[in-house]
Design a protein around this motif. Structure first.
Motif, PDB file in Angstrom:
ATOM      1  N   LEU A  90       0.835  -1.207   0.000  1.00  0.00           N
ATOM      2  CA  LEU A  90       0.000   0.000   0.000  1.00  0.00           C
ATOM      3  C   LEU A  90       0.868   1.255   0.000  1.00  0.00           C
ATOM      4  CD1 LEU A  90      -2.792  -1.021   2.539  1.00  0.00           C
ATOM      5  CD2 LEU A  90      -2.975  -0.891   0.052  1.00  0.00           C
ATOM      6  N   ALA A  91       1.972   1.228   0.728  1.00  0.00           N
ATOM      7  CA  ALA A  91       2.858   2.393   0.789  1.00  0.00           C
ATOM      8  C   ALA A  91       3.419   2.716  -0.594  1.00  0.00           C
ATOM      9  CB  ALA A  91       4.000   2.139   1.773  1.00  0.00           C
ATOM     10  N   ARG A  92       3.761   1.679  -1.354  1.00  0.00           N
ATOM     11  CA  ARG A  92       4.264   1.921  -2.706  1.00  0.00           C
ATOM     12  C   ARG A  92       3.189   2.592  -3.562  1.00  0.00           C
ATOM     13  NH1 ARG A  92       6.176  -2.856  -6.738  1.00  0.00           N
ATOM     14  NH2 ARG A  92       3.927  -3.149  -6.839  1.00  0.00           N
ATOM     15  N   ASP A  93       1.930   2.118  -3.433  1.00  0.00           N
ATOM     16  CA  ASP A  93       0.842   2.735  -4.193  1.00  0.00           C
ATOM     17  C   ASP A  93       0.662   4.202  -3.808  1.00  0.00           C
ATOM     18  OD1 ASP A  93       0.388   0.390  -5.492  1.00  0.00           O
ATOM     19  OD2 ASP A  93      -1.336  -0.214  -4.275  1.00  0.00           O
ATOM     20  N   VAL A  94       0.737   4.488  -2.518  1.00  0.00           N
ATOM     21  CA  VAL A  94       0.538   5.866  -2.050  1.00  0.00           C
ATOM     22  C   VAL A  94       1.662   6.767  -2.592  1.00  0.00           C
ATOM     23  CG1 VAL A  94       0.548   7.353  -0.011  1.00  0.00           C
ATOM     24  CG2 VAL A  94      -0.740   5.214   0.012  1.00  0.00           C
ATOM     25  N   VAL A  95       2.882   6.260  -2.593  1.00  0.00           N
ATOM     26  CA  VAL A  95       4.020   7.039  -3.100  1.00  0.00           C
ATOM     27  C   VAL A  95       3.828   7.377  -4.576  1.00  0.00           C
ATOM     28  CG1 VAL A  95       6.443   6.835  -3.741  1.00  0.00           C
ATOM     29  CG2 VAL A  95       5.734   6.292  -1.419  1.00  0.00           C
ATOM     30  N   PHE A  96       3.408   6.409  -5.369  1.00  0.00           N
ATOM     31  CA  PHE A  96       3.224   6.663  -6.790  1.00  0.00           C
ATOM     32  C   PHE A  96       2.014   7.560  -7.057  1.00  0.00           C
ATOM     33  CE2 PHE A  96       6.221   3.195  -7.466  1.00  0.00           C
ATOM     34  CZ  PHE A  96       6.932   3.673  -8.557  1.00  0.00           C
ATOM     35  N   ILE A 594      13.374   0.743  -7.803  1.00  0.00           N
ATOM     36  CA  ILE A 594      14.277   1.869  -7.555  1.00  0.00           C
ATOM     37  C   ILE A 594      13.499   3.169  -7.421  1.00  0.00           C
ATOM     38  CG2 ILE A 594      16.126   3.261  -8.575  1.00  0.00           C
ATOM     39  CD1 ILE A 594      17.138   0.647  -9.888  1.00  0.00           C
ATOM     40  N   LEU A 595      12.520   3.347  -8.312  1.00  0.00           N
ATOM     41  CA  LEU A 595      11.696   4.557  -8.248  1.00  0.00           C
ATOM     42  C   LEU A 595      10.942   4.651  -6.926  1.00  0.00           C
ATOM     43  CD1 LEU A 595      10.048   5.082 -11.759  1.00  0.00           C
ATOM     44  CD2 LEU A 595      11.399   6.723 -10.466  1.00  0.00           C
ATOM     45  N   ALA A 596      10.374   3.522  -6.513  1.00  0.00           N
ATOM     46  CA  ALA A 596       9.612   3.528  -5.268  1.00  0.00           C
ATOM     47  C   ALA A 596      10.481   3.947  -4.093  1.00  0.00           C
ATOM     48  CB  ALA A 596       9.010   2.141  -5.020  1.00  0.00           C
ATOM     49  N   ARG A 597      11.703   3.452  -4.072  1.00  0.00           N
ATOM     50  CA  ARG A 597      12.613   3.809  -2.987  1.00  0.00           C
ATOM     51  C   ARG A 597      12.962   5.305  -3.020  1.00  0.00           C
ATOM     52  NH1 ARG A 597      16.089   0.185  -3.892  1.00  0.00           N
ATOM     53  NH2 ARG A 597      17.609   1.385  -5.085  1.00  0.00           N
ATOM     54  N   GLU A 598      13.239   5.818  -4.224  1.00  0.00           N
ATOM     55  CA  GLU A 598      13.596   7.230  -4.340  1.00  0.00           C
ATOM     56  C   GLU A 598      12.405   8.141  -4.031  1.00  0.00           C
ATOM     57  OE1 GLU A 598      16.657   8.388  -4.799  1.00  0.00           O
ATOM     58  OE2 GLU A 598      17.327   6.296  -4.732  1.00  0.00           O
ATOM     59  N   LEU A 599      11.228   7.764  -4.552  1.00  0.00           N
ATOM     60  CA  LEU A 599      10.050   8.614  -4.350  1.00  0.00           C
ATOM     61  C   LEU A 599       9.574   8.602  -2.900  1.00  0.00           C
ATOM     62  CD1 LEU A 599       7.995   7.829  -7.587  1.00  0.00           C
ATOM     63  CD2 LEU A 599       9.365   9.863  -7.081  1.00  0.00           C
ATOM     64  N   HIS A 603       8.753  12.219  -1.333  1.00  0.00           N
ATOM     65  CA  HIS A 603       7.431  12.576  -0.815  1.00  0.00           C
ATOM     66  C   HIS A 603       7.292  12.295   0.681  1.00  0.00           C
ATOM     67  CE1 HIS A 603       5.783  13.484  -4.778  1.00  0.00           C
ATOM     68  NE2 HIS A 603       6.407  12.414  -5.226  1.00  0.00           N
ATOM     69  N   ASP A 604       8.416  12.062   1.347  1.00  0.00           N
ATOM     70  CA  ASP A 604       8.437  11.891   2.806  1.00  0.00           C
ATOM     71  C   ASP A 604       7.437  10.827   3.252  1.00  0.00           C
ATOM     72  OD1 ASP A 604       9.153  12.277   5.443  1.00  0.00           O
ATOM     73  OD2 ASP A 604       7.714  13.910   5.753  1.00  0.00           O
ATOM     74  N   LEU A 605       7.621   9.623   2.776  1.00  0.00           N
ATOM     75  CA  LEU A 605       6.736   8.519   3.142  1.00  0.00           C
ATOM     76  C   LEU A 605       6.789   8.260   4.644  1.00  0.00           C
ATOM     77  CD1 LEU A 605       4.942   6.065   2.380  1.00  0.00           C
ATOM     78  CD2 LEU A 605       7.068   4.761   2.127  1.00  0.00           C
ATOM     79  N   GLN A 606       5.605   8.198   5.257  1.00  0.00           N
ATOM     80  CA  GLN A 606       5.479   7.888   6.681  1.00  0.00           C
ATOM     81  C   GLN A 606       4.503   6.725   6.842  1.00  0.00           C
ATOM     82  OE1 GLN A 606       7.206   9.466   9.156  1.00  0.00           O
ATOM     83  NE2 GLN A 606       8.237  10.731   7.600  1.00  0.00           N
ATOM     84  N   VAL A 607       4.884   5.716   7.611  1.00  0.00           N
ATOM     85  CA  VAL A 607       4.019   4.561   7.862  1.00  0.00           C
ATOM     86  C   VAL A 607       3.870   4.383   9.361  1.00  0.00           C
ATOM     87  CG1 VAL A 607       3.686   2.091   7.511  1.00  0.00           C
ATOM     88  CG2 VAL A 607       4.805   3.452   5.733  1.00  0.00           C
ATOM     89  N   ARG A 608       2.624   4.493   9.841  1.00  0.00           N
ATOM     90  CA  ARG A 608       2.337   4.331  11.277  1.00  0.00           C
ATOM     91  C   ARG A 608       1.235   3.275  11.402  1.00  0.00           C
ATOM     92  NH1 ARG A 608       2.224   9.650   9.866  1.00  0.00           N
ATOM     93  NH2 ARG A 608       3.911  10.987  10.652  1.00  0.00           N
ATOM     94  N   LEU A 609       1.578   2.110  11.931  1.00  0.00           N
ATOM     95  CA  LEU A 609       0.646   0.985  11.929  1.00  0.00           C
ATOM     96  C   LEU A 609       0.026   0.694  13.291  1.00  0.00           C
ATOM     97  CD1 LEU A 609       2.601  -1.474   9.604  1.00  0.00           C
ATOM     98  CD2 LEU A 609       0.843   0.196   8.999  1.00  0.00           C
ATOM     99  N   GLY A 610       0.347   1.500  14.288  1.00  0.00           N
ATOM    100  CA  GLY A 610      -0.218   1.256  15.617  1.00  0.00           C
ATOM    101  C   GLY A 610      -1.742   1.292  15.613  1.00  0.00           C
ATOM    102  N   GLY A 611      -2.311   2.309  14.975  1.00  0.00           N
ATOM    103  CA  GLY A 611      -3.768   2.414  14.908  1.00  0.00           C
ATOM    104  C   GLY A 611      -4.395   1.272  14.134  1.00  0.00           C
ATOM    105  N   VAL A 612      -3.685   0.782  13.107  1.00  0.00           N
ATOM    106  CA  VAL A 612      -4.198  -0.344  12.325  1.00  0.00           C
ATOM    107  C   VAL A 612      -4.273  -1.591  13.198  1.00  0.00           C
ATOM    108  CG1 VAL A 612      -3.830  -1.785  10.299  1.00  0.00           C
ATOM    109  CG2 VAL A 612      -3.197   0.641  10.234  1.00  0.00           C
TER     110      VAL A 612
END
Length: 620
Positions: A90-96, A594-599, A603-612
């Protein structure tokens, strides 16, 4: 597009999909993905202006769990690490999506239509879009149409980005053709086999055997060995003693009636129109006596394959369509009935009644099932009793006698469950000695101590008591004389076979009596021999007319390469295109990663799974 959606039920019709696009595209909005799980407004995954809530991630996790780990509880699925995998995807989808928004990329209706129409999961055996498969596959995956189209949009925007970057990373066609020509070349050979016959070799003299043993004696060294006694219990030990009453069987039959019920099926043909007026026109013509297929061909241009839905259950059909079909008699028209795909006019050709299997036919099966279920429940009581007995100082025999378990003695074995000669143990101890969990416990336990109750596979519980250990040591010739003598004969027989095969290689005429093999590939496919790959390796490593010896342990084979057959032009063209596609896809996947890692940094990817996690555990 989505590997999770591979599979589905059979049925045709591309034109249904085209009608649906024309008339019902407005229905493809994005629905509420948090249905069934109510969460807070905090963001679980964010990148740029895009985000997913804990509820959305929780729904995707639960959907994935149901598809891939249907027997796992929510807690077990979380412990397996599934949440991390789902969140990563899901994080990869959000980044793209964030990058697509920044670039102003859009997805047109035509792009969506082509993507869905070309999805193999939604196509019938003829490669045509199938309404039944489309609906059935999404239902099986736990997706609404809106869910799926949102995924299509994400994938298409991502592809636009990846395509722009990877467009120049193409492999030259000449390379693909060279690789293909190399892999698909075929050859033939002549083979002359010389068997390894140890019985033809005389027994060694004491001097021969002693001299040879001195050179190879390390191969006969004894490894570290352990002896143990293992007590075990399994549900099958108690199942036969459990009484199941007739009332229990009858109750289980009623509770599980769906397992013994066959759903009614109907063989159906259909036409699907954009509007009700055209559907009514078609109905009038059929009622007036025109052939259903002829009307479909006239009004829609559909063939017999296009109109055939085949055998369906009511659950296979959407709402009003299912009601219409299963409200009609055999040989009757059903509808017109509306669905999101258009207006359906259907014809019921045949009805295959459903039914229930009589209780008496499955009584014994139900009794055995209930016994095993009860025995599985009972075994946990037995485990508690076993633990109490061991804690109170009972011996292994006393503890397992109290719960009607068994105790077996396992003689000296190595870490792989083999005896001193490297042979798997037999008799009563064989199954336990080859069980990886039991072996691991035997080699981890302290000597002369009764271990704790361990759980094995298939509801088996066991306790290990290691009774001794012997160190690794050299073995004398007298200990292994018979084995060493047999090995000496085998070694001499292998040498004799090799020498005979080499003599054949030196005499070209020796191959004249051997028939050429069928042509075969570099990997041995096409060659009917247990050592096909080994022989093929030799054949492809030498030129036509050249020979060498291949040894398999049971035979020495003189191998001469005969014909070298280049791949046919048509096969080369087709296969080269396929290989080019595979390589291109691999390169695109590398670019994507590679793109996913760079993007994710851009875009400052943040993943917080505590609430999930709180949502998921709270939903149990």
């Amino acid at each position: 597009m989505l590997q999770a959606l591979r599979g589905g039920v059979k049925s045709p019709i591309m034109k249904v999909f085209l009608v649906f696009l024309a008339g019902g595209f407005a229905l493809w909005g994005v629905g509420d993905m948090t249905t069934g799980l109510i969460g807070g407004s905090d963001k679980a995954i964010t990148a740029g202006d895009e985000s997913l809530s804990p509820g959305q991630v929780a729904v995707e996790f639960d959907r994935t769990r149901r598809n891939y780990l249907p027997n796992a509880t929510m807690g077990e699925a979380l412990q397996s690490g599934l949440l991390g995998e789902v969140a990563g995807s899901l994080a990869r989808d959000v980044v793209f999506r964030a990058e697509a928004g920044k670039l102003g990329l859009t997805v047109t209706r035509e792009m969506q239509r082509n993507e869905v129409a070309n999805e193999p999961s939604f196509q019938d055996d003829t490669g045509t879009f199938s309404q039944s498969r489309f609906v059935g596959v999404l239902a099986n995956a736990g997706l609404t149409e809106a869910d799926y189209l949102e995924r299509v949009n994400t994938a298409l925007r991502r592809e636009q980005i990846v395509e722009a970057v990877s467009a120049g990373a193409a492999q030259p066609e000449a390379v693909a053709r060279a690789l293909t020509a190399y892999e698909l070349e075929r050859r033939t050979a002549r083979l002359v086999s010389v068997p390894v016959d140890a019985n033809a070799i005389a027994m060694p003299t004491d001097e021969q055997l002693s001299t040879w043993f001195t050179e190879v004696k390390s191969r006969y060294d004894a490894p570290v060995l352990r002896s143990a006694r293992v007590g075990s219990i399994v549900p099958q030990m108690f199942a036969d003693t459990i009484e199941i009453s007739d009332s229990e069987i009858e109750s289980a039959y009623a509770d599980r009636l769906d397992e013994f019920t066959t759903l009614e099926q109907r063989r159906v043909r259909q036409m699907v129109f954009e509007d009700m007026d055209t559907a009514q026109t078609a109905k009038s013509r059929v009622v007036a006596g025109e052939d259903f297929a002829a009307v479909a061909n006239d009004l829609l241009g559909w063939t017999e394959d296009d109109i055939t839905l085949g055998l369906v259950t009511k659950a296979d059909l959407e709402g009003a369509v299912g009601e219409a079909v299963f409200g009609a008699a055999s040989g009757e028209l059903a509808g017109p009935a509306k669905s999101v795909f258009g207006v359906h006019l259907l014809f019921v050709d045949d009805i295959i009644p459903g039914g229930e299997t009589a209780l008496d036919e499955v009584r014994d099966d139900i009794r055995n099932t209930l016994r095993m279920e009860a025995a599985t429940d009972l075994i946990y009581d037995k485990v508690n009793e076993l633990e109490d007995k061991i804690a109170s100082g009972a011996t292994l025999d006393e503890a397992f006698a109290a719960v009607n378990g068994t105790v077996v003695t396992i003689g000296e074995i190595d870490r792989r469950g083999n005896d001193i000669n490297g042979i798997p143990v037999v008799a009563d101890a064989a199954e336990l000695a080859q069980d990886s969990l039991v072996l691991e416990t035997i080699w981890a336990a302290d000597i002369d101590e009764i271990g704790v109750v361990e759980e094995g596979t298939d509801d088996m519980f066991f306790v290990v008591e290691v009774t001794g250990e012997t160190d690794a040591r050299e073995r004398s010739l007298d200990e292994v004389r018979d084995r060493a003598a047999a090995d000496w004969q085998t070694v001499k027989a292998i040498k004799a076979a090799r020498e005979a095969a080499e003599a054949i290689n030196a005499d070209a005429a020796a191959f004249d009596g051997a028939e050429p093999t069928a042509d075969f590939r570099r990997n041995g496919i096409g060659l009917d021999h247990e050592a096909a790959r080994l022989i093929a390796s030799a054949v492809f490593a030498q030129g036509a007319g050249e020979s060498r010896v291949v040894e398999t342990g049971t035979e020495a084979i003189a191998v001469r390469t005969e014909d070298i057959l280049p791949v046919e032009t048509d096969e080369l063209d087709n296969s080269a295109r396929m290989i080019s596609g595979v390589i291109a896809n691999s390169m695109r996947q590398d670019v994507l990663n590679i793109l996913a890692r760079e993007l994710s940094q851009t875009h400052d990817l943040q993943v917080r799974l505590g609430g999930v996690q709180q949502l998921l555990l709270g939903s149990q």
